[in-house]
Design a protein around this motif. Structure first.
Motif, PDB file in Angstrom:
ATOM      1  N   UNK A   1       0.478  -1.154  -0.075  1.00  0.00           N
ATOM      2  CA  UNK A   1      -0.415   0.128   0.501  1.00  0.00           C
ATOM      3  C   UNK A   1       1.104   1.311  -0.025  1.00  0.00           C
ATOM      4  N   UNK A   2       2.436   1.277  -0.159  1.00  0.00           N
ATOM      5  CA  UNK A   2       2.492   2.379  -0.571  1.00  0.00           C
ATOM      6  C   UNK A   2       3.908   1.999  -1.079  1.00  0.00           C
ATOM      7  N   UNK A   3       4.277   3.260  -1.757  1.00  0.00           N
ATOM      8  CA  UNK A   3       5.392   3.184  -2.585  1.00  0.00           C
ATOM      9  C   UNK A   3       6.835   2.720  -2.090  1.00  0.00           C
ATOM     10  N   UNK A   4       7.406   1.856  -3.120  1.00  0.00           N
ATOM     11  CA  UNK A   4       8.475   1.197  -3.171  1.00  0.00           C
ATOM     12  C   UNK A   4       9.727   1.833  -4.030  1.00  0.00           C
ATOM     13  N   UNK A   5      10.884   1.938  -3.864  1.00  0.00           N
ATOM     14  CA  UNK A   5      10.969   2.485  -4.657  1.00  0.00           C
ATOM     15  C   UNK A   5      12.635   1.354  -5.370  1.00  0.00           C
ATOM     16  N   UNK A   6      12.821   0.472  -6.020  1.00  0.00           N
ATOM     17  CA  UNK A   6      13.849  -0.889  -6.911  1.00  0.00           C
ATOM     18  C   UNK A   6      14.540  -0.144  -7.780  1.00  0.00           C
TER      19      UNK A   6
END
Length: 271
Positions: free
Chosen positions: A72-77
């Motif tokens: 439910x949150x922003x993920x950076x990859x």
């Protein structure tokens, strides 16, 4: 059709309970004590059945940890050299024989600064090989998603084409030749890497060209990155719905980095 299920509903040796305990906010640091066992799949584990179960434990803990931290949150990859930012909606895992299958749903995605509204990624034949680094292999990736026509046209305009593209009030693509003063309204779609273009209206030097004159040859996209196959891409209103298939793909990741990223909420890296 087989149904997906959440990792919390399965696992030999009660691996899920292990994952839940490890990623409880009060016990996150306990992961550190398990990391050295994962990076050496035979260390302190003996042999035979126990060693064979390590991929199940590793997959369970990783998926549970990532979903618990970023769901439910922003993920950076960073995935295979590409920057990804998105909101993680779904991450599910199930075992299929000797391998795994994963389902990931991302929304409000940016892939190397290219916006994608939503994408569902199903990875078939996923295999984890614990080690330093840990390797991950997938036999095939299926991507189903949507992108706005505006975003797609914006990306195409960066590809140094002979045509400057825009969007007409009707939603059709407006193509203006950079040198020949030809303007056309077109509809395009892709099927099995074959691009077909239907010319709805065309003008040259402001004069209408009869509809039976202009034609556009089909274009075969035969050299896509990673041998990708565009199964279909079709415009629906201001959105383009697509399905892309990627053959076997492999990557690696550092367990310590992944653990730190989950604990701190920073960038996940697969290289």
């Amino acid at each position: 059709m087989a149904m997906y299920f959440d990792p919390t509903s399965w696992s030999p040796m009660r691996a899920v309970d292990l994952g839940k305990r490890l990623f409880d906010q009060s016990l996150l640091e306990q992961w550190l004590s398990f990391t050295t066992a994962w990076v050496d799949p035979v260390a302190d584990l003996g042999a035979g059945t126990v060693t064979a179960l390590m991929p199940d434990v590793l997959m369970t803990v990783l998926s549970e940890g990532i979903l618990s931290r970023f769901g439910g949150q922003e993920v950076s990859a960073t995935l295979l050299g590409h920057d990804l930012h998105a909101t993680l909606q779904v991450l599910k895992v199930r075992r299929r024989g000797a391998h795994f299958q994963t389902k990931t749903v991302l929304s409000r995605m940016r892939w190397d600064d290219h916006p994608i509204e939503q994408v569902t990624v199903i990875a078939h034949g996923v295999r984890l090989v614990p080690g330093v680094p840990t390797k991950v292999r997938a036999q095939q990736l299926d991507l189903n998603g949507t992108v706005t026509t505006k975003a797609l046209v914006g990306w195409l305009n960066t590809q140094q084409l002979d045509w400057q593209l825009g969007i007409d009030a009707t939603g059709l693509i407006r193509a203006k030749h950079r040198r020949r003063r030809i303007t056309a309204l077109v509809e395009a779609q892709v099927r099995d890497n074959l691009v077909t273009v239907e010319i709805r209206r065309a003008n040259w030097l402001g004069m209408r060209i009869p509809r039976n004159i202009p034609t556009a040859p089909a274009i075969l996209l035969d050299r896509l990155p990673n041998d990708a196959r565009i199964v279909h891409a079709t415009r629906e209103g201001d959105l383009v719905r697509f399905r892309v298939e990627l053959p076997q793909i492999a990557g690696s990741f550092d367990l310590a980095q992944i653990r730190s990223a989950i604990v701190a909420g920073t960038t996940l890296i697969v290289f």
